[in-house]
Design an enzyme around this catalytic site. Structure first.
Site, PDB file in Angstrom:
ATOM      1  N   ASP A   1       0.860  -1.173   0.000  1.00  0.00           N
ATOM      2  CA  ASP A   1       0.000   0.000   0.000  1.00  0.00           C
ATOM      3  C   ASP A   1       0.896   1.222   0.000  1.00  0.00           C
ATOM      4  O   ASP A   1       1.692   1.408   0.917  1.00  0.00           O
ATOM      5  CB  ASP A   1      -0.859  -0.015   1.276  1.00  0.00           C
ATOM      6  CG  ASP A   1      -2.253   0.469   1.034  1.00  0.00           C
ATOM      7  OD1 ASP A   1      -2.399   1.514   0.392  1.00  0.00           O
ATOM      8  OD2 ASP A   1      -3.201  -0.194   1.503  1.00  0.00           O
TER       9      ASP A   1
ATOM     10  N   HIS B   1     -11.237  -2.760   3.539  1.00  0.00           N
ATOM     11  CA  HIS B   1     -11.154  -2.369   4.944  1.00  0.00           C
ATOM     12  C   HIS B   1     -11.908  -1.086   5.251  1.00  0.00           C
ATOM     13  O   HIS B   1     -11.906  -0.648   6.400  1.00  0.00           O
ATOM     14  CB  HIS B   1      -9.681  -2.215   5.326  1.00  0.00           C
ATOM     15  CG  HIS B   1      -9.016  -1.109   4.560  1.00  0.00           C
ATOM     16  ND1 HIS B   1      -8.885  -1.135   3.181  1.00  0.00           N
ATOM     17  CD2 HIS B   1      -8.481   0.070   4.956  1.00  0.00           C
ATOM     18  CE1 HIS B   1      -8.287  -0.022   2.785  1.00  0.00           C
ATOM     19  NE2 HIS B   1      -8.027   0.723   3.841  1.00  0.00           N
ATOM     20  N   ASP B   2     -12.489  -0.452   4.251  1.00  0.00           N
ATOM     21  CA  ASP B   2     -13.220   0.802   4.473  1.00  0.00           C
ATOM     22  C   ASP B   2     -14.729   0.627   4.316  1.00  0.00           C
ATOM     23  O   ASP B   2     -15.462   1.610   4.418  1.00  0.00           O
ATOM     24  CB  ASP B   2     -12.752   1.866   3.459  1.00  0.00           C
ATOM     25  CG  ASP B   2     -11.309   2.296   3.694  1.00  0.00           C
ATOM     26  OD1 ASP B   2     -10.868   2.296   4.854  1.00  0.00           O
ATOM     27  OD2 ASP B   2     -10.624   2.622   2.699  1.00  0.00           O
TER      28      ASP B   2
ATOM     29  N   ASP C   1      -2.930   4.709  -2.417  1.00  0.00           N
ATOM     30  CA  ASP C   1      -3.966   5.177  -1.506  1.00  0.00           C
ATOM     31  C   ASP C   1      -4.402   6.609  -1.844  1.00  0.00           C
ATOM     32  O   ASP C   1      -3.573   7.455  -2.184  1.00  0.00           O
ATOM     33  CB  ASP C   1      -3.357   5.153  -0.094  1.00  0.00           C
ATOM     34  CG  ASP C   1      -4.332   5.568   0.989  1.00  0.00           C
ATOM     35  OD1 ASP C   1      -5.212   4.757   1.310  1.00  0.00           O
ATOM     36  OD2 ASP C   1      -4.200   6.692   1.511  1.00  0.00           O
TER      37      ASP C   1
ATOM     38  N   GLU D   1      -6.686   3.885  -5.788  1.00  0.00           N
ATOM     39  CA  GLU D   1      -7.946   3.968  -5.033  1.00  0.00           C
ATOM     40  C   GLU D   1      -8.570   5.337  -5.254  1.00  0.00           C
ATOM     41  O   GLU D   1      -8.003   6.354  -4.885  1.00  0.00           O
ATOM     42  CB  GLU D   1      -7.672   3.797  -3.533  1.00  0.00           C
ATOM     43  CG  GLU D   1      -8.949   3.875  -2.722  1.00  0.00           C
ATOM     44  CD  GLU D   1      -8.781   4.488  -1.333  1.00  0.00           C
ATOM     45  OE1 GLU D   1      -9.539   4.102  -0.429  1.00  0.00           O
ATOM     46  OE2 GLU D   1      -7.917   5.365  -1.146  1.00  0.00           O
TER      47      GLU D   1
HETATM   48  C1  GLC Z   1      -7.648   5.395   2.154  1.00  0.00           C
HETATM   49  C2  GLC Z   1      -7.628   4.163   3.008  1.00  0.00           C
HETATM   50  C3  GLC Z   1      -8.256   4.452   4.323  1.00  0.00           C
HETATM   51  C4  GLC Z   1      -7.462   5.526   5.006  1.00  0.00           C
HETATM   52  C5  GLC Z   1      -7.377   6.753   4.119  1.00  0.00           C
HETATM   53  C6  GLC Z   1      -6.376   7.712   4.626  1.00  0.00           C
HETATM   54  O1  GLC Z   1      -8.915   5.756   1.807  1.00  0.00           O
HETATM   55  O2  GLC Z   1      -8.277   3.134   2.347  1.00  0.00           O
HETATM   56  O3  GLC Z   1      -8.314   3.316   5.132  1.00  0.00           O
HETATM   57  O4  GLC Z   1      -8.053   5.857   6.221  1.00  0.00           O
HETATM   58  O5  GLC Z   1      -6.978   6.435   2.821  1.00  0.00           O
HETATM   59  O6  GLC Z   1      -5.105   7.218   4.416  1.00  0.00           O
END
Ligand code: GLC
Length: 746
Positions: free
Chosen positions: A281, A520-521, A383, A454
């Site tokens: 990541d 995970h979100d 990310d 993402e």
């Molecule tokens: C992304 C991750 C999330 C995190 C955010 C800030 O959206 O998936 O879990 O809290 O970035 O890094």
């Protein structure tokens, strides 16, 4: 010559290929120009060499002057050949000269016998003593040789040029501009399922209640047996863990909670030994406020790293510089007492945003990529990719309610993010990350490095821009969150058919599809839908065209854990005071067996989040023992997906969509045998309804070229015998059932 041959040298070939990747194959004609230039040079060199050969041969019959004329430095086969042949030519010249000399006068013989003397003192005299006949013969001989040498070298140069083009074409599918379904050959990231591991939650190896790298290594065989070949690890870098790893204080080390770099190296070795890949990541938008860069930046207004983050003076009322909000609640600006300015953070205040308008920031983050690539990682999930830049003028954002800035917007969700999201220029940053992956240091034709971004955006076309284009590639694909964003009520055949079509119709053949069911979100799919519909949804995921992503635990149908407010640790809930925003429930420990703490860690250890109460029934051990479990279904789907070209490649044809049912064909015609008759065609039928559908008929709907009897290879319930004949003009679909049916052309 050497310029063309250099193309066969690894470095030059790479340089050329990089350019081809970057500028598109329009650069190929350059090769033609290069060839012509080189041919011209070569011709000149041959002429010079020939002149040298002639005079040297006259004097030194056994000495090849051609070696000097065609210099060789690169040890390629072609070059060696050329050199040998040229040497041969020179030898022939020498012999010819010798024969000519021998058949001529005594003076000529004298010249051969006493050749040193001859060379030094008599050369002009000897030439003048040659008969006209022998001069003419020699000149004829010479021009024959020159013609031969010319054509020979031309053939070699031409051959080398053609080989270069062939090499470039052969290499092009792996040139990373190419994301398409390229006939027979798919890249590893197209073939494999991505399995997301949340490192805190897969397996604890040291009884501290938090998962770690050694724990993950101990489960690699499980993942391989499941059919997983690509593992994506959520962040395991040094972090104060305010956002559980997404707040990074050192990008190039493993957090001690998870182990150390040696553990990391062991994990990557364990994966690679099994033919598996590892994605990390990459969190480029923000660091932790404990990162050394931020410590420096916040130490004074004049620190050289001040500009690495986004600092602004207070508004005239002393408040934040503008109305920008944080995704995790409250203003996106945090006041710093020491330097009396505000810094910007899209997420928690402990996650200050980096300033990508400063080129040093980008360079430093590219070095982070290089660090992990050198350690052998196969790619990255990037990310929060669309948050990299903000408006340079710091303009207020408007409210979604009435478009005004005068109405106080107190929540990120009620604002139009025209100045803090997907800003002009952010794609160039993404491209520069991609360039690191494609650079010659990491380029591997058979194993390209991979990047997925993402981005949750209201407009699909904005997400799709992350593919980039052939000359400026960005991500190999952006995550497709269309399925994850659906409400339970959206899971009808018709709606899912539309959603699938939405992505596939909006993308070109060069834009490889992908599907995500959980992460995970977001709430787990078995919680968003139901345990039984989660089976159908996984059936869909693993039979759609494109790369599927599975979140850990979803192969056994884990549901969200019950995490009370007191147990809640997720900052997005704690900062807003809203437990419904908590992401803890989908992050509870993996359920391996029915022992206390579910095999995630030893009994009696306090786990970082409570183990979900369902673990006694929903666990790996139990499901391995049950022939029709969700886990068995997942394994079967993964296995059949990996072995059937029709399921690997990207063709998709919608056959039928109603509220209850969705049916689509996956057809693959081999491009190697040319017959087009390869029997690799499947029909997928899914029933999303909670009631059975009776006497379904699909024969009138796009299956015209097939026999009306198909053979069920797999059913979601695993209750149907493999190869059960199915009458496609009248069959029943039980509630939640799904079939993978092999079709036979009629
Ligand atoms: C992304 C991750 C999330 C995190 C955010 C800030 O959206 O998936 O879990 O809290 O970035 O890094």
């Amino acid at each position: 010559m050497s310029e063309v041959l250099d193309l066969l040298n690894e470095e030059s070939r790479q340089r050329y290929l990089d350019r081809a990747c970057k500028d598109g194959y329009a650069v190929l004609p350059d090769l033609e120009a290069l060839k012509n230039r080189v041919r011209e040079k070569e011709r000149k060199a041959i002429m010079d060499g020939q002149r040298e050969e002639v005079s040297a041969a006259d004097a030194e019959p056994n000495h090849s002057a051609a070696n000097g004329a065609i210099s060789t430095s690169v040890g390629t086969g072609i070059e060696r050949n050329t050199s040998d042949k040229t040497r041969l030519l020179a030898d022939e010249d020498s012999e010819d000269s010798g024969r000519t000399s021998g058949s001529d006068t005594d003076d000529d013989n004298l010249a051969v016998d006493d050749d040193d003397d001859y060379r030094s003192t008599h050369s002009k005299a000897v030439v003048s003593m040659r008969s006209k006949r022998s001069m003419a013969a020699e000149s004829q001989q010479m021009s024959r040789q020159m013609r031969f040498a010319y054509w020979f070298c031309f053939a070699v140069v031409f051959g080398a040029g053609v080989s270069c083009i062939v090499l470039l074409i052969l290499a092009s599918p792996t040139c990373n501009t190419n994301n398409s379904d390229n006939g027979e050959q798919l890249a590893w990231w197209q073939r494999n399922i991505i399995y997301q591991v949340y490192p805190r939650s897969l397996q604890d190896s040291n009884n501290d209640g938090i998962g770690d790298l050694r724990g993950i290594s101990s489960r690699v065989d499980y993942l391989r047996d499941l059919g997983i070949r690509t593992v994506w690890l959520s962040p395991m870098f040094e972090s104060p863990m305010v956002d559980f790893g997404y707040d990074i204080s050192n990008y190039t080390n493993v957090d001690p909670i998870f182990g150390n770099l040696t553990d990391f190296d062991e994990l990557i070795r364990a994966l690679h030994d099994r033919g598996m890949q590892l994605l990390l990541d990459f969190v480029p938008n923000h660091t932790s406020d404990k990162h050394a860069w931020f410590t420096e930046s916040s130490s004074s207004g004049s620190n050289p790293k001040r500009d690495w983050y986004i600092w602004q003076d207070a508004a005239s009322d002393g408040g934040p510089p503008n109305n920008w909000q944080s995704l995790f609640g409250g203003s996106a600006w945090q006041y710093d007492n020491r330097t009396q300015q505000y810094y910007f953070h899209q997420f928690t205040k402990e996650q200050p945003d980096l300033n990508y308008r400063n080129p040093h920031v980008r360079a430093a983050m590219e070095d982070v990529l290089r660090f992990w690539l050198r350690r052998g990682v196969d790619g990255f999930r990037v990310d929060a990719i669309a948050f990299l830049l903000e408006d340079a003028e710091f303009r207020n954002e408007t409210c979604t309610l009435n478009g005004s800035v005068s109405v106080a917007c107190h929540e990120w969700n009620t604002m139009n993010h025209s100045y803090t999201f997907a800003q002009p220029g952010f794609h160039a940053i993404v491209r520069s990350f991609r360039e690191v992956l494609d650079s010659s240091e990491f380029f591997n034709a058979t194993h390209p490095k991979f990047m997925v971004g993402e981005m949750y955006a209201p407009e699909l076309e904005d997400v799709l821009e992350l593919y980039g284009n052939a000359s400026s590639p960005e991500c190999h694909f952006p995550f497709n969150f269309l399925l994850i964003g659906l409400q339970a009520s959206d899971w009808t055949g018709r709606k899912i058919g539309n959603v699938v079509g939405q992505w596939l119709n909006a993308t070109s053949k060069d834009q490889w599809p992908n599907w995500v069911l959980g992460n995970h979100d977001n709430k787990r799919v078995a919680s968003r839908l139901s345990a039984s519909l989660a089976r159908t949804a996984n059936f869909l995921l693993l039979t759609l065209p494109g790369t599927p992503t599975t979140y850990y635990g979803e192969e056994i149908g884990m549901i969200d854990g019950n995490v009370t407010w007191n147990e809640t640790v997720d900052p997005s809930a704690l900062n807003t005071g809203d437990i419904s925003l908590s992401r803890d429930p989908e992050r509870t420990p993996m359920q391996w067996d029915n022992s206390s703490n579910s095999g995630f860690t030893s009994a009696g250890v306090d786990t970082w989040l409570p183990v979900a109460s369902t673990y006694t029934e929903v666990n790996v051990a139990a499901q391995l023992a049950q022939p029709r479990s969700m886990l068995q279904l997942y394994k079967r789907l993964a296995q059949i997906r990996s072995s059937e070209p029709a399921l690997q490649h990207s063709s998709y044809r919608l056959i039928h969509a109603t509220d209850a049912l969705l049916a689509y064909a996956r057809e693959y015609t081999s491009t190697t045998d040319g017959s087009g008759s390869t029997n690799n065609q499947y029909l997928v039928v899914l029933n999303f309804a909670s009631t059975a559908s009776k006497a379904v008929s699909l024969t009138g709907s796009g299956l015209a070229g097939y026999q009306s009897t198909g053979h069920v290879q797999l059913s979601a319930s695993l209750s149907t015998n493999v190869s059960l004949a199915l009458n496609l003009s009248a069959f029943d679909m039980p509630a939640g059932e799904a079939y993978l049916v092999k079709l036979t052309p009629s």
